[in-house]
Design an enzyme around this catalytic site. Structure first.
Site, PDB file in Angstrom:
ATOM      1  N   ASP A 112     -18.514  18.149 -25.310  1.00 26.22           N
ATOM      2  CA  ASP A 112     -18.569  16.687 -25.306  1.00 26.22           C
ATOM      3  C   ASP A 112     -18.505  16.228 -23.850  1.00 26.22           C
ATOM      4  O   ASP A 112     -19.530  16.135 -23.187  1.00 26.22           O
ATOM      5  CB  ASP A 112     -17.416  16.154 -26.160  1.00 26.22           C
ATOM      6  N   SER A 113     -17.304  15.985 -23.327  1.00 34.12           N
ATOM      7  CA  SER A 113     -17.197  15.593 -21.914  1.00 34.12           C
ATOM      8  C   SER A 113     -17.371  16.797 -20.987  1.00 34.12           C
ATOM      9  O   SER A 113     -17.734  16.648 -19.827  1.00 34.12           O
ATOM     10  CB  SER A 113     -15.839  14.938 -21.644  1.00 34.12           C
TER      11      SER A 113
END
Ligand code: IMP
Ligand code: MG
Length: 183
Positions: A112-113
């Site tokens: 994700d990040s």
């Protein structure tokens, strides 16, 4: 697919759609296993899973690899029960695990990040492995914090909150054999 509304595993929780069904996942995991077999013709291979999300993917993946390997796990969590990243990454691993001189393949459920992986890759690269690569099942391609390449990737993921095949929401739904996006 609307079949999910009748799935007793969901406890009545509405699922928006099935993003990846079990057959599609299995086919891709077979390809990734073959790629790993080809990629590492020699040397010791340690497949290092990030708990908890990678446990099902890793279990299926290693059974598709046709060469000797070892399996170990690390815990790295950046999410609590919230659906958005807190930015905090906690690492728990066995410091006695020998990484030096081994091919390390880090297995992650979803990027994700990229914060979790970057932190972990920084730590692992200091342990002098022979090689260090990332194998992720899913990549949302929003990872502004990822400073390392993803060598092996299952699927590009939609930027939606996904559950199943190891992925959870507040520790639920990890046991779904498919990957679905939550309402
Ligand atoms: P990152 O550090 O922001 O890349 O977060 C990666 C971790 O967050 C993954 O290993 C998952 O545990 C969790 N995560 C990120 N996106 C999702 C999602 O869509 N569903 C479930 N867990 C997710
Ligand atoms: Mg999680």
């Amino acid at each position: 697919m609307n079949a999910t509304t009748a799935d007793p595993r969901l406890d009545g929780r509405p699922v928006k759609r099935i993003a990846f069904d079990a057959e599609r996942i299995a086919a891709r995991v077979r390809e990734l296993g073959a790629e790993i077999t080809r990629r590492y013709p020699d040397g010791e291979l340690l497949v290092l899973g990030l708990l908890k999300g990678s446990f099902i993917f890793l279990g299926d993946l290693v059974r598709q690899v046709r060469r000797p390997l070892q399996v170990d796990f690390v815990v790295a969590s950046s999410y609590g029960d919230a659906r958005s990243s807190s930015g905090h990454v906690r690492l728990v691993y066995d410091p006695e695990t020998t990484l030096e001189g081994k091919h390390i393949l880090l297995v992650e459920d979803i990027i994700d990040s990229g914060r979790t992986l970057t932190r972990l890759m920084d730590v692992l690269s200091e342990r002098r492995p022979r090689s260090l690569d990332i194998c992720a099942l899913l990549h949302k391609h929003v990872a502004e914090h990822l400073r390392y390449p993803v060598t092996l990737l299952g699927f590009d993921a939609p930027d939606e909150f996904l559950v199943g095949y190891g992925l959870d929401h507040a520790e639920n739904f990890r046991h779904l054999p498919y990957i679905a996006s939550l309402q």
